[in-house]
Design a protein around this motif. Structure first.
Motif, PDB file in Angstrom:
ATOM      1  N   UNK A 232     -40.297  50.640  58.694  1.00 43.53           N
ATOM      2  CA  UNK A 232     -39.668  51.190  57.229  1.00 43.53           C
ATOM      3  C   UNK A 232     -38.522  49.871  56.794  1.00 43.53           C
ATOM      4  N   UNK A 233     -38.040  49.002  57.818  1.00 42.81           N
ATOM      5  CA  UNK A 233     -36.977  48.079  57.364  1.00 42.81           C
ATOM      6  C   UNK A 233     -37.901  47.022  56.434  1.00 42.81           C
ATOM      7  N   UNK A 234     -38.967  46.838  56.927  1.00 45.54           N
ATOM      8  CA  UNK A 234     -39.966  45.661  56.107  1.00 45.54           C
ATOM      9  C   UNK A 234     -39.899  45.857  54.617  1.00 45.54           C
ATOM     10  N   UNK A 235     -40.368  47.256  54.511  1.00 41.20           N
ATOM     11  CA  UNK A 235     -40.263  47.616  52.875  1.00 41.20           C
ATOM     12  C   UNK A 235     -38.767  47.623  52.410  1.00 41.20           C
ATOM     13  N   UNK A 236     -37.899  48.127  53.169  1.00 39.45           N
ATOM     14  CA  UNK A 236     -36.758  48.316  52.693  1.00 39.45           C
ATOM     15  C   UNK A 236     -35.986  46.871  52.229  1.00 39.45           C
ATOM     16  N   UNK A 237     -36.074  45.928  53.080  1.00 42.87           N
ATOM     17  CA  UNK A 237     -35.907  44.337  52.772  1.00 42.87           C
ATOM     18  C   UNK A 237     -36.445  43.831  51.421  1.00 42.87           C
ATOM     19  N   UNK A 238     -37.776  44.225  51.516  1.00 38.92           N
ATOM     20  CA  UNK A 238     -38.691  43.644  50.183  1.00 38.92           C
ATOM     21  C   UNK A 238     -38.019  44.457  48.703  1.00 38.92           C
ATOM     22  N   UNK A 239     -37.785  45.628  49.097  1.00 40.87           N
ATOM     23  CA  UNK A 239     -37.193  46.545  47.891  1.00 40.87           C
ATOM     24  C   UNK A 239     -35.817  45.920  47.595  1.00 40.87           C
ATOM     25  N   UNK A 240     -34.857  45.714  48.561  1.00 39.44           N
ATOM     26  CA  UNK A 240     -33.523  45.188  48.204  1.00 39.44           C
ATOM     27  C   UNK A 240     -33.457  43.999  47.821  1.00 39.44           C
ATOM     28  N   UNK A 241     -34.134  43.115  48.130  1.00 41.43           N
ATOM     29  CA  UNK A 241     -34.122  41.660  47.475  1.00 41.43           C
ATOM     30  C   UNK A 241     -34.700  41.675  45.816  1.00 41.43           C
ATOM     31  N   UNK A 242     -35.531  42.486  45.616  1.00 47.08           N
ATOM     32  CA  UNK A 242     -36.300  42.544  44.107  1.00 47.08           C
ATOM     33  C   UNK A 242     -35.025  43.462  43.364  1.00 47.08           C
ATOM     34  N   UNK A 243     -34.466  44.460  44.086  1.00 48.33           N
ATOM     35  CA  UNK A 243     -33.333  45.259  43.336  1.00 48.33           C
ATOM     36  C   UNK A 243     -32.071  44.539  43.109  1.00 48.33           C
ATOM     37  N   UNK A 244     -31.595  43.595  43.848  1.00 51.05           N
ATOM     38  CA  UNK A 244     -30.143  42.775  43.414  1.00 51.05           C
ATOM     39  C   UNK A 244     -30.495  41.884  42.509  1.00 51.05           C
ATOM     40  N   UNK A 245     -31.968  41.273  42.264  1.00 57.94           N
ATOM     41  CA  UNK A 245     -31.997  40.231  41.480  1.00 57.94           C
ATOM     42  C   UNK A 245     -31.827  40.810  39.921  1.00 57.94           C
ATOM     43  N   UNK A 246     -31.852  42.000  39.662  1.00 55.21           N
ATOM     44  CA  UNK A 246     -31.913  42.716  38.370  1.00 55.21           C
ATOM     45  C   UNK A 246     -30.678  43.837  38.189  1.00 55.21           C
TER      46      UNK A 246
END
Length: 275
Positions: A232-246
């Motif tokens: 679960x954390x792997x997908x959470x990290x990926x999503x968070x880094x994309x989210x804060x970029x925008x």
């Protein structure tokens, strides 16, 4: 602890460890709702140990950054001409920024596992740090990049991360807020905060593993919770880094406030006990 409870706590850990909503706060709330004793040392140790899954997911996702910084650090140790490399400098700053939370975790271990486990602390942490996050976004200039990082700045960000040992604050919420207030770009300070969190998470897991395995939890639930946390954390990290970029982190503030107020109501009404 049943396997189902271990799976649920693993999902909660993986989802919340890298979002600015406080993984410890959510683990405490969910454990209490499942009837677990949140001030039981074996339960708090289990929660710390399943972070290994989140650490592994983070290391794999950021492996290119970690390898780049590690190579630069080692080159600079043995060759003077490499010490001017920006990555060598950033590697040292990342190490320095990890020191505050490691010290706080070791010195305040009994406090963290005891009085701070109260759901009242979680509720206050969610609400109060939500205010800090809102202010941080309001004053953010985002004119400074990773290459502008100084020892003073990284120690401030590291000290803010240490506050996340208080349930309800959140490591990522603390580091992002501090970085924004210092003028750094949201996406870059989020990634830096993740890197700073690796020694802290790993240290907590090492310290708590004996209690988790020898206590009332056992190795099977611990292993299951850790594996679930990793996925679960792997997908959470990926999503968070994309989210804060925008996007700003204020959307998480609304969630924190809603959860914090709901928790205050539940505690005041006697629907939940604080410990």
């Amino acid at each position: 602890m049943t396997l189902l409870q271990a799976i649920i706590l693993g999902v909660v850990e993986g989802l919340t460890e890298f979002l600015p909503v406080s993984s410890t706060g959510h683990q405490t709330i969910v454990a209490k709702m499942m009837g677990l004793t949140i001030d039981d040392p074996s339960i708090t140790s289990f929660i710390a140990v399943i972070q290994v899954g989140a650490i592994a997911a983070l290391i794999i996702y950021l492996r290119k950054d970690i390898i780049r910084l590690a190579r630069a650090w080692f080159r600079g140790l043995f060759r003077a001409e490499h010490r001017a490399d920006i990555d060598h400098r950033l590697a040292w700053l990342t190490i320095a920024g990890s020191v505050p939370i490691v010290l706080a975790g070791v010195l305040g271990r009994d406090l963290i596992k005891g009085p701070l486990r109260s759901l009242w602390v979680v509720a206050i942490g969610l609400i109060v740090w939500g205010i800090v996050m809102w202010i941080a976004e309001g004053v953010a200039k985002q004119t400074r990049a990773e290459r502008d990082l100084t020892l003073r700045d990284v120690l401030i960000i590291g000290a803010a991360q240490a506050l996340a040992l208080i349930p309800g604050v959140s490591r990522s919420g603390a580091t992002i807020s501090a970085g924004l207030m210092l003028g750094y770009r949201r996406a870059e300070v989020t990634r830096l905060g993740f890197l700073l969190g690796i020694p802290a998470l790993a240290g907590a897991a090492v310290l708590e593993t004996p209690d988790a395995l020898s206590g009332g939890v056992g190795w099977v639930p611990t292993l299951v919770g850790t594996v679930v946390s990793f996925v679960v954390a792997y997908f959470s990290v990926a999503w968070m880094l994309r989210f804060v970029a925008r996007h700003t982190i204020r959307v998480f503030v609304w969630y924190r406030w809603a959860l914090g107020v709901g928790l205050v109501v539940a505690l005041s009404a006697g629907w939940l006990s604080a410990t």
